[in-house]
Scaffold this motif. Structure first.
Motif, PDB file in Angstrom:
ATOM      1  N   PRO A   1      17.060  30.895 -45.778  1.00 35.13           N
ATOM      2  CA  PRO A   1      16.930  29.547 -46.332  1.00 35.13           C
ATOM      3  C   PRO A   1      18.269  28.895 -46.627  1.00 35.13           C
ATOM      4  N   CYS A   2      18.387  27.642 -46.269  1.00 28.00           N
ATOM      5  CA  CYS A   2      19.524  26.856 -46.744  1.00 28.00           C
ATOM      6  C   CYS A   2      19.224  26.504 -48.196  1.00 28.00           C
ATOM      7  N   ILE A   3      20.173  26.791 -49.088  1.00 29.20           N
ATOM      8  CA  ILE A   3      19.933  26.547 -50.514  1.00 29.20           C
ATOM      9  C   ILE A   3      20.557  25.231 -50.974  1.00 29.20           C
ATOM     10  N   ALA A   4      20.976  24.412 -50.009  1.00 36.00           N
ATOM     11  CA  ALA A   4      21.485  23.062 -50.302  1.00 36.00           C
ATOM     12  C   ALA A   4      22.676  23.064 -51.255  1.00 36.00           C
ATOM     13  N   CYS A   5      23.501  24.121 -51.168  1.00 37.67           N
ATOM     14  CA  CYS A   5      24.624  24.252 -52.097  1.00 37.67           C
ATOM     15  C   CYS A   5      25.845  23.451 -51.652  1.00 37.67           C
ATOM     16  N   ASN A   6      25.961  23.180 -50.364  1.00 36.06           N
ATOM     17  CA  ASN A   6      27.108  22.478 -49.748  1.00 36.06           C
ATOM     18  C   ASN A   6      28.411  23.258 -49.814  1.00 36.06           C
ATOM     19  N   GLN A   7      28.368  24.448 -50.381  1.00 34.51           N
ATOM     20  CA  GLN A   7      29.619  25.143 -50.675  1.00 34.51           C
ATOM     21  C   GLN A   7      30.458  25.484 -49.443  1.00 34.51           C
ATOM     22  N   ALA A   8      29.780  25.990 -48.398  1.00 35.99           N
ATOM     23  CA  ALA A   8      30.553  26.435 -47.226  1.00 35.99           C
ATOM     24  C   ALA A   8      30.486  25.427 -46.086  1.00 35.99           C
ATOM     25  N   CYS A   9      29.627  24.427 -46.217  1.00 41.22           N
ATOM     26  CA  CYS A   9      29.543  23.429 -45.133  1.00 41.22           C
ATOM     27  C   CYS A   9      30.298  22.168 -45.554  1.00 41.22           C
ATOM     28  N   LEU A  10      29.650  21.283 -46.303  1.00 43.09           N
ATOM     29  CA  LEU A  10      30.296  19.996 -46.586  1.00 43.09           C
ATOM     30  C   LEU A  10      31.555  20.134 -47.439  1.00 43.09           C
TER      31      LEU A  10
ATOM     32  N   THR B   1      31.112  26.431 -42.435  1.00 44.38           N
ATOM     33  CA  THR B   1      30.272  27.571 -42.098  1.00 44.38           C
ATOM     34  C   THR B   1      29.108  27.549 -43.073  1.00 44.38           C
ATOM     35  N   CYS B   2      28.549  28.678 -43.427  1.00 41.57           N
ATOM     36  CA  CYS B   2      27.382  28.658 -44.312  1.00 41.57           C
ATOM     37  C   CYS B   2      27.456  29.809 -45.295  1.00 41.57           C
ATOM     38  N   LEU B   3      27.149  29.531 -46.543  1.00 43.87           N
ATOM     39  CA  LEU B   3      27.136  30.564 -47.582  1.00 43.87           C
ATOM     40  C   LEU B   3      26.173  31.682 -47.209  1.00 43.87           C
ATOM     41  N   VAL B   4      25.010  31.289 -46.707  1.00 42.63           N
ATOM     42  CA  VAL B   4      23.957  32.254 -46.398  1.00 42.63           C
ATOM     43  C   VAL B   4      24.263  33.005 -45.096  1.00 42.63           C
TER      44      VAL B   4
HETATM   45 FE1  SF4 Z   1      22.948  25.228 -46.721  1.00 40.24          FE
HETATM   46 FE2  SF4 Z   1      24.716  27.014 -45.995  1.00 40.24          FE
HETATM   47 FE3  SF4 Z   1      25.536  24.518 -46.432  1.00 40.24          FE
HETATM   48 FE4  SF4 Z   1      24.777  26.048 -48.490  1.00 40.24          FE
HETATM   49  S1  SF4 Z   1      26.540  26.389 -47.152  1.00 40.24           S
HETATM   50  S2  SF4 Z   1      24.146  23.939 -48.058  1.00 40.24           S
HETATM   51  S3  SF4 Z   1      23.172  27.277 -47.585  1.00 40.24           S
HETATM   52  S4  SF4 Z   1      24.143  25.204 -44.849  1.00 40.24           S
END
Ligand code: SF4
Ligand code: NAP
Length: 662
Positions: free
Chosen positions: A333-342, A352-355
């Motif tokens: 699941p994407c947890i909508a944290c934005n930490q590693a993407c935006l 990239t993505c936290l998950v």
């Molecule tokens: Fe979703 Fe990954 Fe971005 Fe977090 S870092 S918002 S889990 S895509």
């Protein structure tokens, strides 16, 4: 019968047929700016392999002045075509379709050559745009149409023209930016002239047998934003030129969150449904749609023809394939944290993505079966331990995971209790299923010492953190964040000591959760764009559950270290709840009269009945010390290795990296 019949039904669109109703929405990775087109091709091809119906690339500038920042990727020179062709060929080889997003940033371009309708600087930019003259407008239209023609030449199946989020075309639509009186502004009809001209020219440039998509702003969420009637008039006028409308919400300068974790799932779908009732071309819903079940519900109820997901496809490239295989519950699941993407994108780092740390780093994180299967012990069932155990077991190692508590999750279990962070619970459930699928033997309530670990080939310690105590008179028995998030009941006035990410989380929990979508709309002043410009109304937050102070020693404004794209939301939410956020605090003591502090040399007593310690963490290394004393080797990861600024992103990445290396 599939669980997701609507989601998986193909859709004929223009001259192509989409395999599923899932569009991968535009998501910038930064790979193109690094010149790593091969990696960009791998990234998109991986999503195509996962069954997505149509991919939309990250925004590509049609010319230099339209780039989001100097050097932003684009398609404005003939020589760029070859780079883009690597991407389109890889996606087609994987059986997918791909459209290029044309993004002209207008006054959001981070450069002194930025252009717009009028010379009005945006509140989020240091640059005042040049107001375009007639020839300048024509040059922008021509550049966008040329970029579309080049996209076709590069092998794309279509283009999406960015008309929302406050970018160039959107700027012409609103009197907030467009104060012209020369036929390109003045009336709603005149303000929509630019998007209409652009889309006509784009269509003429690419022909009928090429997808043309327009991302339309359905609620600007800024003062002087468009009214719904104008948006519908625009959509109807655009219909002859476009094959599909994708939905956009909120300008970048809006003070309303639109994709953060605290935004209720599917919060904006209602507006897409209203657009669908007005037009004959298909429409795609977007924003905070992160499960196949929700997507199916939206499609089945006829609110949209397609769903556009961006971040969920970073978290799991196989989102659609898993839904098709009846394994949607195995979707990361994407947890909508934005930490590693935006947040990475805004910091100039690769997204990239936290998950899923492999996102946009597919080659670096490619997994191969273990050459020699080993017996591996992982101690600690938090983010780092679970990620390491699952990754290692999936490669063929025999893994035992020891967790001292009666449940997996560590800090993640606490995060899931924070209002707006419930998706951490989904992430935890996903990890638990993954561990089970991979055959990891999970031992709960199990403390592991040298004897328990002696028979393993490799031992990984992911024992995490313990809350830091505070040496303050009267605070000896004060609860820490872990106790409070686990359910400790507090009184009506509380001081939170420490204003890092966890202090903000605890303050959020203490002021109380909003009441669903209605409560969220009321707090952020989201109304109906039929009735108010941009869909903004006066914000009326629910009163807080208690009075909260949030304190730190640093003299700066609390919350400066929070995520770039989410920090302002946390600060605004707490401010709306009347939380008093103070920096430059010296703690003097806690007693029946309250918390005694001093600021700028002035002593005062905060009249609180409770304090909560959110004063950082220290590594938990009891097992490490015992193994060292026994002369046993181990690998140390996550918070146990380094407590400073450890978060789920780093913990998971370290776990995955070691899991791949064992
Ligand atoms: Fe979703 Fe990954 Fe971005 Fe977090 S870092 S918002 S889990 S895509
Ligand atoms: P943190 O960000 O380091 O904050 C610790 C807080 O405690 C600071 O406010 C610090 O500020 C204060 N502090 C430290 N030592 C102290 C002492 N001896 N006495 C008094 N105050 C002290 O750590 P955290 O809040 O524990 O979070 C841990 C990690 O999780 C961080 O990396 C954080 O980013 C991450 N996290 C992120 C989010 C998110 O929303 N993205 C949410 C939760 C956690 P002063 O020294 O100025 O007082």
């Amino acid at each position: 019968m599939s669980e997701f019949p609507h989601l998986l039904t193909p859709l004929a669109l223009g001259s192509v047929t989409l395999r599923s109703r899932v569009i991968m929405g535009s998501m910038h990775t930064g790979l193109e700016e690094r010149g790593d087109w091969a990696a960009a091709a791998r990234f998109y091809a991986r999503r195509a392999e996962g069954g997505v119906g149509l991919i939309v690339t990250g925004g590509m500038a049609p010319n230099r002045e339209g780039g989001v920042f100097p050097g932003a990727a684009g398609l404005y020179e003939a020589q760029d075509v070859a780079n883009h062709r690597q991407v389109t060929q890889a996606v087609h080889a994987a059986g997918g379709l791909i459209a290029m997003q044309i993004l002209h940033a207008g006054r959001y371009a981070f450069g002194k050559d930025c252009v717009s309708a009028s010379a009005l600087r945006s509140p989020i930019s240091p640059f005042t745009p040049v107001a375009l003259d007639e020839a300048g407008i024509e040059a922008q239209i021509a550049a966008i149409a040329t970029a579309a023609a080049r996209a076709r030449e590069a092998g794309y199946d279509g283009v999406e023209v960015m008309g929302s989020e406050g970018y160039f075309l959107n700027q012409f639509l609103s009197p907030r930016v467009n104060t012209r009186t020369d036929g390109w502004g003045g009336s709603a009809m005149a303000r929509m002239r630019l998007p209409l001209a652009v889309m006509e020219r784009v269509r003429a440039a690419v022909g009928r047998d090429f997808l043309v998509i327009y991302r339309i702003s359905l609620a600007d969420l800024v003062p002087e934003g468009s009214f719904w009637g104008d948006t519908v008039a625009l959509a109807k006028a655009l219909e002859p030129s476009v094959d599909l409308f994708t939905s956009g919400f909120g300008w970048h300068e809006a003070r309303v969150p639109t994709i953060a974790a605290s935004v209720p799932a599917g919060a904006f779908v209602g507006l897409t449904a209203r657009l669908k009732a007005e037009v004959t071309v298909p429409v795609a819903a977007a924003n905070r749609i992160n499960t196949a079940a929700l997507a199916e519900e939206i499609l089945a109820s006829g609110q949209a023809d397609l769903v556009a997901l961006a971040r969920p496809l970073l978290a799991d490239a196989d989102f659609v394939a898993k839904a098709r295989a009846g394994r949607a519950d195995r979707t990361a699941p994407c947890i909508a944290c934005n930490q590693a993407c935006l947040d990475h994108t805004f910091a100039g780092k690769l997204a990239t993505c936290l998950v899923n740390p492999a996102a946009a780093r597919e080659a670096e994180f490619a997994a191969s079966p273990a050459a020699v299967p080993l017996r591996v012990a992982v101690v600690g069932g938090g983010a780092a331990g679970m990620a390491c155990a699952a990754t290692a077991a999936e490669r063929g190692h025999a893994v035992v995971l020891f967790e001292a508590a009666q449940a997996l999750g560590g800090q993640m279990r606490l995060a899931a209790r924070v209002p707006g962070k419930a998706e951490f619970g989904d992430l935890l459930a996903w990890f638990a299923r993954r561990l089970a699928d991979a055959g990891v033997e999970v031992r709960l309530g199990a403390t592991a010492g040298p004897e328990d670990l002696a028979g393993f080939d490799r031992v990984v310690l992911a024992t995490g953190l313990k809350p830091r105590r505070l040496d303050l008179p009267g605070a000896e028995t004060a609860p820490d964040y872990a106790a409070v998030l686990a359910g400790r009941v507090l009184g009506q006035s509380v001081a939170v000591i420490g204003a890092g990410g966890i202090g903000f989380d605890v303050a959020t929990a203490l002021v109380g959760a909003e009441g669903g979508l209605q409560g969220w709309r009321a707090e952020w002043g989201v109304g109906d764009p039929s009735a108010s410009a941009g869909g903004l109304v006066e914000a009326v937050p629910e009163p807080p559950a208690r009075q909260v102070w949030l304190l730190q020693r640093k003299a700066e404004k609390p919350g400066r270290g929070l995520g770039k794209t989410t920090g302002w939301i946390h600060r605004a939410h707490l401010a709306a709840k009347g939380v008093r956020m103070l920096g430059g605090v010296v703690y003097l003591g806690f007693g029946p009269e309250g918390l005694r502090i001093s600021r700028d040399g002035q002593e005062e007593v905060l009249p609180v009945g409770d304090i909560v310690l959110c004063t950082g963490q220290e590594s938990e290394r009891t097992v490490a010390q015992a193994l060292t004393a026994a002369g046993q080797g181990f690998d140390l990861i996550g918070g146990a290795a380094d407590a400073y600024q450890i978060d789920a992103q780093r913990a998971i990445e370290e776990g995955v990296r070691l899991g791949l290396a064992l």
